[in-house]
Motif scaffolding. Structure first.
Motif, PDB file in Angstrom:
ATOM      1  N   LEU A 363       0.832  -1.208   0.000  1.00 56.61           N
ATOM      2  CA  LEU A 363       0.000   0.000   0.000  1.00 56.61           C
ATOM      3  C   LEU A 363       0.864   1.256   0.000  1.00 56.61           C
ATOM      4  O   LEU A 363       0.565   2.230  -0.690  1.00 56.61           O
ATOM      5  CB  LEU A 363      -0.920  -0.002   1.223  1.00 56.61           C
ATOM      6  N   LEU A 366       2.113   1.614  -3.638  1.00 58.57           N
ATOM      7  CA  LEU A 366       1.187   1.740  -4.760  1.00 58.57           C
ATOM      8  C   LEU A 366       0.060   2.745  -4.561  1.00 58.57           C
ATOM      9  O   LEU A 366      -0.596   3.135  -5.539  1.00 58.57           O
ATOM     10  CB  LEU A 366       0.580   0.369  -5.084  1.00 58.57           C
ATOM     11  N   ALA A 367      -0.218   3.148  -3.316  1.00 58.73           N
ATOM     12  CA  ALA A 367      -1.332   4.081  -3.094  1.00 58.73           C
ATOM     13  C   ALA A 367      -1.109   5.379  -3.865  1.00 58.73           C
ATOM     14  O   ALA A 367       0.007   5.904  -3.955  1.00 58.73           O
ATOM     15  CB  ALA A 367      -1.482   4.375  -1.603  1.00 58.73           C
ATOM     16  N   ARG A 368      -2.194   5.924  -4.421  1.00 57.25           N
ATOM     17  CA  ARG A 368      -2.078   7.105  -5.273  1.00 57.25           C
ATOM     18  C   ARG A 368      -2.012   8.400  -4.480  1.00 57.25           C
ATOM     19  O   ARG A 368      -1.523   9.419  -4.971  1.00 57.25           O
ATOM     20  CB  ARG A 368      -3.268   7.155  -6.231  1.00 57.25           C
ATOM     21  N   ALA A 375     -10.534   2.732  -0.560  1.00 56.34           N
ATOM     22  CA  ALA A 375     -10.414   2.534  -2.005  1.00 56.34           C
ATOM     23  C   ALA A 375      -9.014   2.048  -2.372  1.00 56.34           C
ATOM     24  O   ALA A 375      -8.845   1.178  -3.250  1.00 56.34           O
ATOM     25  CB  ALA A 375     -10.735   3.841  -2.734  1.00 56.34           C
ATOM     26  N   ALA A 376      -7.996   2.588  -1.693  1.00 57.92           N
ATOM     27  CA  ALA A 376      -6.624   2.134  -1.951  1.00 57.92           C
ATOM     28  C   ALA A 376      -6.451   0.681  -1.552  1.00 57.92           C
ATOM     29  O   ALA A 376      -5.760  -0.093  -2.233  1.00 57.92           O
ATOM     30  CB  ALA A 376      -5.636   3.021  -1.195  1.00 57.92           C
ATOM     31  N   ALA A 378      -8.818  -1.583  -1.574  1.00 57.59           N
ATOM     32  CA  ALA A 378      -9.505  -2.378  -2.599  1.00 57.59           C
ATOM     33  C   ALA A 378      -8.674  -2.490  -3.869  1.00 57.59           C
ATOM     34  O   ALA A 378      -8.675  -3.523  -4.535  1.00 57.59           O
ATOM     35  CB  ALA A 378     -10.861  -1.751  -2.911  1.00 57.59           C
ATOM     36  N   ASP A 379      -7.935  -1.422  -4.206  1.00 59.77           N
ATOM     37  CA  ASP A 379      -7.099  -1.442  -5.405  1.00 59.77           C
ATOM     38  C   ASP A 379      -5.894  -2.359  -5.248  1.00 59.77           C
ATOM     39  O   ASP A 379      -5.483  -3.023  -6.203  1.00 59.77           O
ATOM     40  CB  ASP A 379      -6.600  -0.022  -5.728  1.00 59.77           C
ATOM     41  N   CYS A 380      -5.308  -2.384  -4.049  1.00 61.28           N
ATOM     42  CA  CYS A 380      -4.032  -3.079  -3.844  1.00 61.28           C
ATOM     43  C   CYS A 380      -4.173  -4.498  -3.334  1.00 61.28           C
ATOM     44  O   CYS A 380      -3.248  -5.300  -3.459  1.00 61.28           O
ATOM     45  CB  CYS A 380      -3.155  -2.284  -2.868  1.00 61.28           C
ATOM     46  N   MET A 383      -9.236  -8.988  -4.871  1.00 56.89           N
ATOM     47  CA  MET A 383     -10.635  -9.095  -4.478  1.00 56.89           C
ATOM     48  C   MET A 383     -10.941 -10.390  -3.752  1.00 56.89           C
ATOM     49  O   MET A 383     -11.662 -10.418  -2.771  1.00 56.89           O
ATOM     50  CB  MET A 383     -11.535  -8.975  -5.708  1.00 56.89           C
ATOM     51  N   SER A 386     -10.460 -10.176  -0.154  1.00 52.26           N
ATOM     52  CA  SER A 386     -11.172  -9.152   0.602  1.00 52.26           C
ATOM     53  C   SER A 386     -12.668  -9.347   0.603  1.00 52.26           C
ATOM     54  O   SER A 386     -13.417  -8.453   0.965  1.00 52.26           O
ATOM     55  CB  SER A 386     -10.853  -7.770   0.002  1.00 52.26           C
TER      56      SER A 386
END
Length: 470
Positions: A363, A366-368, A375-376, A378-380, A383, A386
């Motif tokens: 995280l 890669l977090a934006r 949301a971060a 969920a992106d990293c 699925m 989670s």
């Protein structure tokens, strides 16, 4: 028996609860909120026991214990703290506190500790303030606070410790903490992973060998026992040790002497033994795979570590700690939102704290945004790792519907046919989730261990298939 109690606590709610509980037990309780008021009371009155918070409005209640000892050297001190690190528990132990209670605490246990402190009146002497521990043993959960308290109890002795817990729970961290914070901290800390060494080389690795002891022994080698002399030897994955090496280890533990492979001379060694395993050793004893006498020799002080799923309230503190670690290693500095913590806490974490650390580092990379939010996460985080409980339930019902659509059992056989179809995957899932640990698998299923063994045999499920290689 003395009945005078001094309570140093700046949280009025907590002070009121403790005061009322102790007064119901017949104690005369005096309260204050600062170190200055505490010192004034001690200078003018005698007390039989003192309860003190650590962080107070005018200083550190634990760091100032020496002033208390100067005035009342024999008065037992019970430490209360909202801190969530091992360091506070160690500092309490170094200060010769009678007992240490993390907040929130059990009021009955606290009352009992006061009763014991007043009755025993142990002598106390000032101790040096404990060093700050950088070891990432963190947790305010009751399970982890219990671990901290067990660690503090073995720091001033050389009793053998057996740390148990699933892979990734931090067993080596516990061993390092006991060494680094204990009396042997100036000596070496030597770790050896029993599962990582070929069985035919294990005795040489532990006890060393003489030149020419076997093919390839071109020079003398000093083993781990000798390397750890004067310090601590950490025997990780002790459950993977072969039977013949277990015999020699037992002999070394009993005598305090080792003999190198191919050697004639016995060598005395002074080591503290800390062992660890992610296996359940008792079934292995029953099966003849682990020596019962060695188990009792190692299991002098057991310290079981909880899996992360049983201490979810610690995940927030762990995430923030690992984000700090990630920043120290050159990754972007991130903050984390409450909804991200909630999303991470909802996971099962089969890899425990080690898995959480890896996810947090991912995280951080890669977090934006600087703020890691749900949301971060969920992106990293994949699925399938989670999914919510309702999504998993929907998936099970879909699978059952598909099976019913493709199988047409005759009347009166539907229950047994469906049970036969789903029972084997269910048992395989339980074994997979527990890395082949039959005790935990039986607990997960809610059945007796003997029933589990019988069903594994009836369903032709090999138990060893699910034990992860180390």
């Amino acid at each position: 028996m003395g009945r005078k109690v001094l309570l140093v606590e700046d949280d009025k709610g907590i002070a009121t609860v403790i005061t009322e509980a102790l007064r119901e037990e017949g104690y005369d309780v005096t309260t204050c909120e600062s170190l200055a008021r505490r010192d004034a009371l001690l200078a003018n009155q005698g007390f039989d026991v003192m309860l003190t918070d650590v962080i107070l409005e005018d200083g550190d209640g634990l760091a100032s214990i020496d002033r208390v000892r100067d005035v009342a050297p024999d008065m037992p001190v019970i430490v209360l703290s909202a801190q969530n690190t091992l360091d506070t528990a160690v500092r309490a132990s170094d200060s010769h506190a009678f007992e240490y209670f993390p907040k929130p605490f059990d009021l009955d246990e606290l009352t009992q500790a006061v009763r014991q402190a007043v009755a025993n009146r142990p002598s106390a002497s000032g101790g040096e303030e404990g060093e700050d521990s950088a070891l990432p043993l963190i947790g305010r959960s009751p399970a982890m606070q219990g671990v901290f308290r067990m660690i503090t109890r073995v720091l001033r002795n050389d009793l053998t410790v057996l740390v148990t817990g699933e892979s990734g729970t931090g067993k080596e961290l516990v061993a390092e903490a006991i060494h680094e914070l204990g009396a042997r901290k100036t000596g070496p800390f030597v770790a050896v992973n029993m599962a990582a060494i070929p069985h035919d080389l294990l005795e040489s690795e532990l006890f060393g060998h003489e030149r020419g002891a076997f093919t390839g022994a071109v020079s003398q080698q000093i083993g781990k026992f000798e390397q750890a002399n004067g310090g601590t030897l950490f025997l990780d994955e002790i459950g993977d040790m072969p039977a013949d090496a277990q015999t020699r280890l037992l002999r070394a533990l009993q005598s305090g002497r080792i003999r190198r492979v191919g050697g004639r001379q016995e060598i005395r060694v002074d080591v503290r033994i800390i062992a660890a395993t992610n296996r359940d050793l008792e079934p292995m004893i029953a099966d003849g795979r682990f020596r019962e006498d060695l188990f009792y020799r190692l299991n002098v002080v057991p310290i079981p570590l909880p899996p992360l799923r049983e201490r979810r309230e610690d995940i927030g503190a762990l995430v923030r700690h690992f984000l700090g670690q990630a920043a120290a290693e050159g990754l972007p500095r991130r903050q984390v939102s409450d909804d991200a913590i909630a999303a991470l806490a909802a996971r099962h974490w089969p890899g425990n704290v080690r898995e959480l650390r890896n996810v947090v580092f991912r995280l951080a990379l890669l977090a934006r945004d600087d703020l890691v939010d749900a949301a971060a996460v969920a992106d990293c985080v994949p699925m399938e790792q989670s999914r919510t409980g309702s999504e998993r339930q929907d998936g099970f019902e879909t699978a059952l519907d598909a099976w019913l659509a493709s199988h047409r059992p005759s009347a009166g056989t539907l229950y047994h046919a469906a049970l036969a179809a789903f029972e084997k995957p269910l048992f395989e899932h339980a074994m997979r989730e527990t890395d082949g640990n039959q005790v935990r698998a039986a607990q997960l299923l809610g059945i007796n261990r003997n029933t589990l063994r019988k069903r594994l045999s009836d369903l032709e499920i090999p138990p060893d298939r699910f034990i992860r290689p180390r």
